[in-house]
Design a protein around this motif. Structure first.
Motif, PDB file in Angstrom:
ATOM      1  N   GLU A   1      -4.312   3.214  -3.835  1.00 23.76           N
ATOM      2  CA  GLU A   1      -3.284   2.915  -2.746  1.00 23.76           C
ATOM      3  C   GLU A   1      -2.870   1.443  -3.044  1.00 23.76           C
ATOM      4  O   GLU A   1      -1.750   1.274  -2.528  1.00 23.76           O
ATOM      5  CB  GLU A   1      -3.789   3.312  -1.454  1.00 23.76           C
ATOM      6  N   LEU A   2      -3.654   0.565  -3.069  1.00 26.92           N
ATOM      7  CA  LEU A   2      -3.275  -0.699  -2.888  1.00 26.92           C
ATOM      8  C   LEU A   2      -2.673  -1.329  -4.329  1.00 26.92           C
ATOM      9  O   LEU A   2      -3.409  -1.438  -5.273  1.00 26.92           O
ATOM     10  CB  LEU A   2      -4.515  -1.633  -2.678  1.00 26.92           C
ATOM     11  N   GLN A   3      -1.402  -1.708  -4.155  1.00 33.76           N
ATOM     12  CA  GLN A   3      -0.549  -1.938  -5.350  1.00 33.76           C
ATOM     13  C   GLN A   3      -0.660  -3.354  -5.498  1.00 33.76           C
ATOM     14  O   GLN A   3      -0.521  -4.132  -6.623  1.00 33.76           O
ATOM     15  CB  GLN A   3       0.640  -1.462  -5.254  1.00 33.76           C
TER      16      GLN A   3
ATOM     17  N   ILE B   1       0.762  -0.984   0.021  1.00 32.71           N
ATOM     18  CA  ILE B   1      -0.094   0.002  -0.137  1.00 32.71           C
ATOM     19  C   ILE B   1       0.959   1.247  -0.176  1.00 32.71           C
ATOM     20  O   ILE B   1       1.758   1.220   0.734  1.00 32.71           O
ATOM     21  CB  ILE B   1      -0.831   0.029   1.351  1.00 32.71           C
ATOM     22  N   ILE B   2       0.572   2.129  -0.881  1.00 30.75           N
ATOM     23  CA  ILE B   2       1.363   3.494  -0.763  1.00 30.75           C
ATOM     24  C   ILE B   2      -0.007   4.650  -0.416  1.00 30.75           C
ATOM     25  O   ILE B   2      -0.801   4.712  -1.121  1.00 30.75           O
ATOM     26  CB  ILE B   2       1.893   3.987  -2.208  1.00 30.75           C
ATOM     27  N   ASP B   3       0.527   5.127   0.789  1.00 28.15           N
ATOM     28  CA  ASP B   3      -0.507   6.216   1.386  1.00 28.15           C
ATOM     29  C   ASP B   3      -0.254   7.394   0.328  1.00 28.15           C
ATOM     30  O   ASP B   3       0.735   8.005   0.121  1.00 28.15           O
ATOM     31  CB  ASP B   3       0.357   6.667   2.921  1.00 28.15           C
ATOM     32  N   LYS B   4      -1.389   7.880   0.035  1.00 27.64           N
ATOM     33  CA  LYS B   4      -1.699   8.938  -0.967  1.00 27.64           C
ATOM     34  C   LYS B   4      -1.318  10.292  -0.358  1.00 27.64           C
ATOM     35  O   LYS B   4      -0.928  11.225  -1.342  1.00 27.64           O
ATOM     36  CB  LYS B   4      -3.063   8.949  -1.688  1.00 27.64           C
TER      37      LYS B   4
ATOM     38  N   VAL C   1      -9.883 -10.496   2.720  1.00 26.52           N
ATOM     39  CA  VAL C   1      -9.509  -9.069   2.302  1.00 26.52           C
ATOM     40  C   VAL C   1     -10.566  -8.163   2.260  1.00 26.52           C
ATOM     41  O   VAL C   1     -11.775  -8.347   2.182  1.00 26.52           O
ATOM     42  CB  VAL C   1      -8.903  -9.157   0.846  1.00 26.52           C
ATOM     43  N   LYS C   2     -10.436  -6.848   2.848  1.00 24.85           N
ATOM     44  CA  LYS C   2     -11.207  -5.962   2.946  1.00 24.85           C
ATOM     45  C   LYS C   2     -11.024  -4.967   1.532  1.00 24.85           C
ATOM     46  O   LYS C   2     -10.156  -4.571   1.101  1.00 24.85           O
ATOM     47  CB  LYS C   2     -11.089  -4.996   4.133  1.00 24.85           C
ATOM     48  N   PRO C   3     -12.176  -4.219   1.605  1.00 32.26           N
ATOM     49  CA  PRO C   3     -12.187  -3.107   0.320  1.00 32.26           C
ATOM     50  C   PRO C   3     -10.922  -1.948   0.597  1.00 32.26           C
ATOM     51  O   PRO C   3     -10.876  -1.613   1.883  1.00 32.26           O
ATOM     52  CB  PRO C   3     -13.413  -2.411   0.539  1.00 32.26           C
ATOM     53  N   TRP C   4     -10.431  -1.592  -0.247  1.00 32.63           N
ATOM     54  CA  TRP C   4      -9.198  -0.479  -0.181  1.00 32.63           C
ATOM     55  C   TRP C   4      -9.256   0.144  -1.451  1.00 32.63           C
ATOM     56  O   TRP C   4      -9.452  -0.409  -2.608  1.00 32.63           O
ATOM     57  CB  TRP C   4      -7.983  -1.295   0.158  1.00 32.63           C
ATOM     58  N   SER C   5      -8.857   1.515  -1.530  1.00 32.01           N
ATOM     59  CA  SER C   5      -8.710   2.392  -2.726  1.00 32.01           C
ATOM     60  C   SER C   5      -7.610   1.648  -3.526  1.00 32.01           C
ATOM     61  O   SER C   5      -6.837   1.296  -3.106  1.00 32.01           O
ATOM     62  CB  SER C   5      -8.203   3.695  -2.226  1.00 32.01           C
TER      63      SER C   5
END
Length: 336
Positions: free
Chosen positions: A289-291, A259-262, A282-286
């Motif tokens: 950010e989620l690579q 994950i890269i914090d935007k 797994v939970k939803p994530w942007s």
């Protein structure tokens, strides 16, 4: 003794003020420091990272170990980082616990893995005899083993700040369920955490390394089973951001994740696939950010030079799943 919401806020305000305004006097008890110089003339460090592994070879631990040996040989690695939960289910019972052999010595036998293993404690390690896992007696049994609560690894071009994250988590103190945790050396908790935060703050402030990376067991940002660790987000993240830490490396969630914090640009790298994994958890994530999110076993490599940190995640078969090159100019970070 749990941290109340007010106490968390006080911690955050005090330590953000410290890093931004140099308010807090540096600690007299500095973190232990170890030095591991990069290869010359290339001036590079080659590293493997694995977490949540110690299951006496089961749950594909042996298969992951085999592939680590192959990749480690190819990369000519300098050392291994363990992100904690080194021995399941309940740490070590003592310095003579056979699990040290059946989960570590007899599993990671490849020639390339006969390098120092720099390790932190996970929550499962705290359910056993913590002092046994920290004891020099284990290094006498296997010279690779180096485990402390918190310490600094100086690689000249990079400094790794290993942080003992388990005592930050309220749940282990207020709702431990059927588990018993070994808090010797941690209590009184508030004093321990205060001292640790001052030490980390001071160490990051003094660091002149090109790269600064923090290693802890618990997740900070994660789409996995455990998700975010709110105590760390509130208390530790402001310090990481203030000192422009490049990456936070962890285990705890049994997956591989990037994950890269935007906002901050910090890379959150989860390498917790050393043995048991949680399929489909797994939970939803942007997507911004989620690579990478991989719900299987595996590990991560890092190749660090003065200008770039190249990371690769591998599955249980040694197949590369995801590669990324982090540049010191974060705007240039990209796939490799």
């Amino acid at each position: 003794m749990a941290l109340s919401s007010k106490e968390r806020l006080v911690f955050r305000v005090v330590f953000v003020a410290a890093v931004l305004c140099s308010f807090i006097t540096p600690s007299m008890a500095e973190l232990p420091r170890f030095k591991h110089a990069p290869k010359k003339p290339q001036q590079s460090l080659h590293i493997l990272v694995v977490g949540d592994w110690g299951r006496q070879g089961t749950n594909n631990q042996s298969f992951v170990a085999d592939q680590m040996g192959i990749v480690g040989e190819k990369l000519d690695i300098d050392f291994v980082i363990s992100t904690g939960d080194n021995f399941y289910e309940d740490g070590l019972k003592g310095v003579d616990d056979p699990a040290f052999y059946s989960s570590f010595v007899d599993i990671y036998t490849a020639h390339s893995l006969q390098k120092t293993w720099y390790s932190v404690l996970g929550n499962h390690d705290y359910r056993g005899d913590v002092e046994a896992q920290l004891s020099p007696a284990l290094k006498q049994k296997d010279s690779r083993w180096l485990c402390l609560r918190s310490f600094i690894l100086d690689g000249e071009i990079v400094e790794f700040f290993f942080v003992d994250t388990t005592p930050f988590v309220d749940e282990y103190f207020v709702d431990p369920g059927e588990h018993t945790y070994d808090w010797e050396g941690v209590l009184p908790r508030m004093s321990y955490l205060s001292q640790l935060l001052v030490d980390v703050d001071s160490a990051l402030a003094k660091s002149k390394a090109k790269w600064k990376m923090v290693v802890g067991h618990h997740t900070i940002n994660s789409a996995g089973h455990h998700g975010n660790t709110e105590e760390l987000k509130q208390i530790l993240v402001p310090i990481l951001e203030a000192y422009n830490v490049d990456a936070y490396i962890n285990g705890h969630d049994h997956c591989l994740e990037h994950i890269i914090d935007k906002n901050s640009g910090i890379h959150f790298l989860t390498s917790g696939g050393g043995s048991k994994a949680w399929s489909g958890d797994v939970k939803p994530w942007s997507s911004e950010e989620l690579q990478l999110y991989y719900d299987g076993q595996g590990f991560m490599s890092m190749q660090i030079t003065e200008s770039n940190a190249d990371i690769i995640f591998y599955d249980v078969y040694g197949k590369p799943l995801h590669s990324w090159s982090i540049s010191k100019d974060r705007k240039e970070s990209a796939w490799i």
